[in-house]
Motif scaffolding. Sequence first.
Motif, PDB file in Angstrom:
ATOM      1  N   ASP A 119       1.023  -1.026  -0.070  1.00  0.00           N
ATOM      2  CA  ASP A 119      -0.025   0.149  -0.063  1.00  0.00           C
ATOM      3  C   ASP A 119       0.781   1.198   0.000  1.00  0.00           C
ATOM      4  O   ASP A 119       1.647   1.674   1.029  1.00  0.00           O
ATOM      5  N   PHE A 120       0.881   2.036  -1.155  1.00  0.00           N
ATOM      6  CA  PHE A 120       1.687   3.062  -1.319  1.00  0.00           C
ATOM      7  C   PHE A 120       0.868   4.313  -1.362  1.00  0.00           C
ATOM      8  O   PHE A 120      -0.069   4.594  -2.082  1.00  0.00           O
ATOM      9  N   GLU A 121       1.348   5.323  -0.340  1.00  0.00           N
ATOM     10  CA  GLU A 121       0.639   6.423  -0.490  1.00  0.00           C
ATOM     11  C   GLU A 121       1.263   7.747  -0.293  1.00  0.00           C
ATOM     12  O   GLU A 121       2.080   8.031   0.522  1.00  0.00           O
ATOM     13  N   LEU A 122       1.062   8.838  -1.138  1.00  0.00           N
ATOM     14  CA  LEU A 122       1.331  10.272  -0.860  1.00  0.00           C
ATOM     15  C   LEU A 122       0.553  10.838  -0.016  1.00  0.00           C
ATOM     16  O   LEU A 122      -0.724  11.140  -0.176  1.00  0.00           O
ATOM     17  N   TYR A 123       1.030  11.187   1.221  1.00  0.00           N
ATOM     18  CA  TYR A 123       0.017  11.737   2.168  1.00  0.00           C
ATOM     19  C   TYR A 123       0.353  13.169   2.160  1.00  0.00           C
ATOM     20  O   TYR A 123       1.435  13.642   2.645  1.00  0.00           O
ATOM     21  N   GLY A 124      -0.766  14.012   2.106  1.00  0.00           N
ATOM     22  CA  GLY A 124      -0.565  15.247   2.150  1.00  0.00           C
ATOM     23  C   GLY A 124       0.712  15.917   1.269  1.00  0.00           C
ATOM     24  O   GLY A 124       1.181  17.143   1.481  1.00  0.00           O
ATOM     25  N   MET A 125       0.700  15.488   0.047  1.00  0.00           N
ATOM     26  CA  MET A 125       1.897  15.787  -0.941  1.00  0.00           C
ATOM     27  C   MET A 125       1.410  16.325  -2.227  1.00  0.00           C
ATOM     28  O   MET A 125       1.890  16.904  -2.884  1.00  0.00           O
ATOM     29  N   LEU A 126      -0.044  15.664  -2.660  1.00  0.00           N
ATOM     30  CA  LEU A 126      -0.357  16.030  -3.933  1.00  0.00           C
ATOM     31  C   LEU A 126      -1.133  17.190  -4.207  1.00  0.00           C
ATOM     32  O   LEU A 126      -2.255  17.390  -3.730  1.00  0.00           O
ATOM     33  N   PRO A 127      -0.636  18.142  -5.053  1.00  0.00           N
ATOM     34  CA  PRO A 127      -1.312  19.552  -5.127  1.00  0.00           C
ATOM     35  C   PRO A 127      -2.352  19.121  -6.383  1.00  0.00           C
ATOM     36  O   PRO A 127      -1.903  18.800  -7.326  1.00  0.00           O
ATOM     37  N   ILE A 128      -3.531  19.360  -6.115  1.00  0.00           N
ATOM     38  CA  ILE A 128      -4.565  19.200  -7.366  1.00  0.00           C
ATOM     39  C   ILE A 128      -5.273  20.630  -7.285  1.00  0.00           C
ATOM     40  O   ILE A 128      -5.563  21.380  -6.191  1.00  0.00           O
ATOM     41  N   PRO A 129      -5.899  21.178  -8.447  1.00  0.00           N
ATOM     42  CA  PRO A 129      -6.874  22.125  -8.304  1.00  0.00           C
ATOM     43  C   PRO A 129      -8.185  22.051  -7.433  1.00  0.00           C
ATOM     44  O   PRO A 129      -8.534  20.712  -7.292  1.00  0.00           O
ATOM     45  N   SER A 130      -8.632  22.859  -6.769  1.00  0.00           N
ATOM     46  CA  SER A 130      -9.726  22.855  -5.925  1.00  0.00           C
ATOM     47  C   SER A 130     -10.812  22.462  -6.667  1.00  0.00           C
ATOM     48  O   SER A 130     -10.902  22.617  -7.799  1.00  0.00           O
ATOM     49  N   GLU A 131     -12.096  21.953  -5.864  1.00  0.00           N
ATOM     50  CA  GLU A 131     -13.221  21.367  -6.736  1.00  0.00           C
ATOM     51  C   GLU A 131     -14.133  22.564  -7.471  1.00  0.00           C
ATOM     52  O   GLU A 131     -14.697  22.035  -8.246  1.00  0.00           O
ATOM     53  N   ASP A 132     -13.864  23.829  -7.033  1.00  0.00           N
ATOM     54  CA  ASP A 132     -14.488  24.790  -7.868  1.00  0.00           C
ATOM     55  C   ASP A 132     -13.657  25.395  -9.097  1.00  0.00           C
ATOM     56  O   ASP A 132     -14.087  26.451  -9.731  1.00  0.00           O
ATOM     57  N   THR A 133     -12.514  24.636  -9.399  1.00  0.00           N
ATOM     58  CA  THR A 133     -11.574  24.976 -10.445  1.00  0.00           C
ATOM     59  C   THR A 133     -12.461  24.837 -11.822  1.00  0.00           C
ATOM     60  O   THR A 133     -12.777  23.546 -12.212  1.00  0.00           O
ATOM     61  N   PRO A 134     -12.602  25.830 -12.718  1.00  0.00           N
ATOM     62  CA  PRO A 134     -13.239  25.349 -14.042  1.00  0.00           C
ATOM     63  C   PRO A 134     -12.357  24.254 -14.867  1.00  0.00           C
ATOM     64  O   PRO A 134     -11.216  24.406 -14.973  1.00  0.00           O
ATOM     65  N   LEU A 135     -12.984  23.146 -15.209  1.00  0.00           N
ATOM     66  CA  LEU A 135     -12.283  22.166 -16.268  1.00  0.00           C
ATOM     67  C   LEU A 135     -11.534  22.477 -17.205  1.00  0.00           C
ATOM     68  O   LEU A 135     -10.563  21.920 -17.444  1.00  0.00           O
ATOM     69  N   ALA A 136     -11.931  23.718 -17.756  1.00  0.00           N
ATOM     70  CA  ALA A 136     -11.157  23.947 -18.942  1.00  0.00           C
ATOM     71  C   ALA A 136      -9.810  24.794 -18.512  1.00  0.00           C
ATOM     72  O   ALA A 136      -8.982  24.735 -19.222  1.00  0.00           O
ATOM     73  N   ASP A 137      -9.861  25.462 -17.166  1.00  0.00           N
ATOM     74  CA  ASP A 137      -8.425  25.912 -16.769  1.00  0.00           C
ATOM     75  C   ASP A 137      -7.444  24.770 -16.435  1.00  0.00           C
ATOM     76  O   ASP A 137      -6.092  24.988 -16.872  1.00  0.00           O
ATOM     77  N   ILE A 138      -8.258  23.465 -16.173  1.00  0.00           N
ATOM     78  CA  ILE A 138      -7.021  22.427 -15.860  1.00  0.00           C
ATOM     79  C   ILE A 138      -6.801  21.960 -17.242  1.00  0.00           C
ATOM     80  O   ILE A 138      -5.608  21.400 -17.342  1.00  0.00           O
ATOM     81  N   LEU A 139      -7.480  21.758 -18.114  1.00  0.00           N
ATOM     82  CA  LEU A 139      -7.076  21.259 -19.394  1.00  0.00           C
ATOM     83  C   LEU A 139      -5.995  22.150 -19.975  1.00  0.00           C
ATOM     84  O   LEU A 139      -5.193  21.538 -20.830  1.00  0.00           O
ATOM     85  N   GLU A 140      -6.044  23.272 -19.943  1.00  0.00           N
ATOM     86  CA  GLU A 140      -5.283  24.547 -20.345  1.00  0.00           C
ATOM     87  C   GLU A 140      -3.949  24.069 -19.685  1.00  0.00           C
ATOM     88  O   GLU A 140      -3.060  24.306 -20.333  1.00  0.00           O
ATOM     89  N   PHE A 141      -3.875  24.318 -18.307  1.00  0.00           N
ATOM     90  CA  PHE A 141      -2.641  23.885 -17.610  1.00  0.00           C
ATOM     91  C   PHE A 141      -2.001  22.453 -18.039  1.00  0.00           C
ATOM     92  O   PHE A 141      -0.845  22.534 -18.100  1.00  0.00           O
ATOM     93  N   LYS A 142      -2.666  21.449 -18.346  1.00  0.00           N
ATOM     94  CA  LYS A 142      -2.081  20.272 -18.699  1.00  0.00           C
ATOM     95  C   LYS A 142      -1.219  20.538 -19.896  1.00  0.00           C
ATOM     96  O   LYS A 142      -0.253  19.859 -20.283  1.00  0.00           O
ATOM     97  N   VAL A 143      -1.961  21.256 -20.951  1.00  0.00           N
ATOM     98  CA  VAL A 143      -1.196  21.501 -22.242  1.00  0.00           C
ATOM     99  C   VAL A 143       0.155  22.497 -21.793  1.00  0.00           C
ATOM    100  O   VAL A 143       1.300  22.198 -22.559  1.00  0.00           O
ATOM    101  N   GLN A 144      -0.040  23.420 -21.195  1.00  0.00           N
ATOM    102  CA  GLN A 144       1.216  24.356 -20.802  1.00  0.00           C
ATOM    103  C   GLN A 144       2.147  23.742 -20.315  1.00  0.00           C
ATOM    104  O   GLN A 144       3.457  23.993 -20.142  1.00  0.00           O
ATOM    105  N   ARG A 145       1.865  22.828 -18.803  1.00  0.00           N
ATOM    106  CA  ARG A 145       2.939  22.302 -18.044  1.00  0.00           C
ATOM    107  C   ARG A 145       2.973  20.976 -18.195  1.00  0.00           C
ATOM    108  O   ARG A 145       3.207  20.170 -17.197  1.00  0.00           O
ATOM    109  N   ARG A 146       2.901  20.485 -19.514  1.00  0.00           N
ATOM    110  CA  ARG A 146       2.933  18.982 -19.423  1.00  0.00           C
ATOM    111  C   ARG A 146       4.311  18.474 -19.248  1.00  0.00           C
ATOM    112  O   ARG A 146       4.284  17.063 -18.798  1.00  0.00           O
ATOM    113  N   ASP A 147       5.445  19.060 -19.333  1.00  0.00           N
ATOM    114  CA  ASP A 147       6.604  18.538 -18.884  1.00  0.00           C
ATOM    115  C   ASP A 147       6.743  18.158 -17.415  1.00  0.00           C
ATOM    116  O   ASP A 147       7.312  17.203 -17.070  1.00  0.00           O
ATOM    117  N   GLU A 148       6.191  19.184 -16.631  1.00  0.00           N
ATOM    118  CA  GLU A 148       6.108  18.928 -15.348  1.00  0.00           C
ATOM    119  C   GLU A 148       5.388  17.930 -14.784  1.00  0.00           C
ATOM    120  O   GLU A 148       5.687  17.187 -13.926  1.00  0.00           O
TER     121      GLU A 148
END
Length: 278
Positions: free
Chosen positions: A124-153
């Motif tokens: 059982d492997f877990e990243l605890y308190g380590m994984l940053p994600i956009p909050s639940e009210d973040t527009p999905l379009a913003d996340i899709l754009e972020f994934k294109v711009q920050r693909r390398d990271e």
Amino acid sequence: MSKKGIVLSPPFTPLPAGGIRCGGDPSPLDLRKYLMYWDEIDYPSNNFIHISSPDIDYLEKAKALKRTNVVFQGTVSSGQGEFFVAAQEAALMENQKNEPGSWTIAQVSGVPFYTQSHAGIAVDFELYGMLPIPSEDTPLADILEFKVQRRDELIAFRNYLDDIYQKIISSADIPRAKNTEIAKLELAINDLNKVLNESGMRRVVTNLRNTINLDFSGIIGVGLGAAGVASLIHMSPLLLGMASAGVVVGFKSIAMPGATKCPTQFSYLNSVRQNFKC
């Protein structure tokens, strides 16, 4: 970098008498986590039920989410609700056939459930308190754009995580605090946190729990010392005061999927731990 796809289940809770109780569509936060770190989500449908939401519909239109259509013949379940999991397993098999090695599953439950399973000692492997994600009210379009711009990271993060999984599989050992892969992973997470902060998106620091579905029972107590007890590898916390943030790794007796119905070495599960906003 090969494609990474994930087949997502509805939220469910196993019932004491057998079967599962399902509770609708995945939460907005769960969807954003899997959208952020995987290339494509499969949220399968079947001829018994079709679960949807505005977020799911949007991602489907944006071609970030697909629905494998599963048609069942005759009797599917002996308890309650197994057809949700049966559809997930069928979708995984179809995706693995078309894109071998590119797909795994995520079950929106703290306990795994499969149509065919056996008990085993898994990691059982877990990243605890380590994984940053956009909050639940973040527009999905913003996340899709972020994934294109920050693909390398995002690719760098996935590479370092894969390195750790493969090291566990190949050596049957628990990564230690000085492990090179752990150090690289921390750098990758910190880079992601930095670019997310620069994007202006509000973040949630959450957990990522992965069960490695290989039976390690034969190596417990053989040259591992205290590795059979859950261990915490401390890392730099992303939140002030979260001194316990880190990588939690341990052996655990857990239900494993039958390979003929659910061919995957990895299953992502919900953490029993808390999410943290920042």
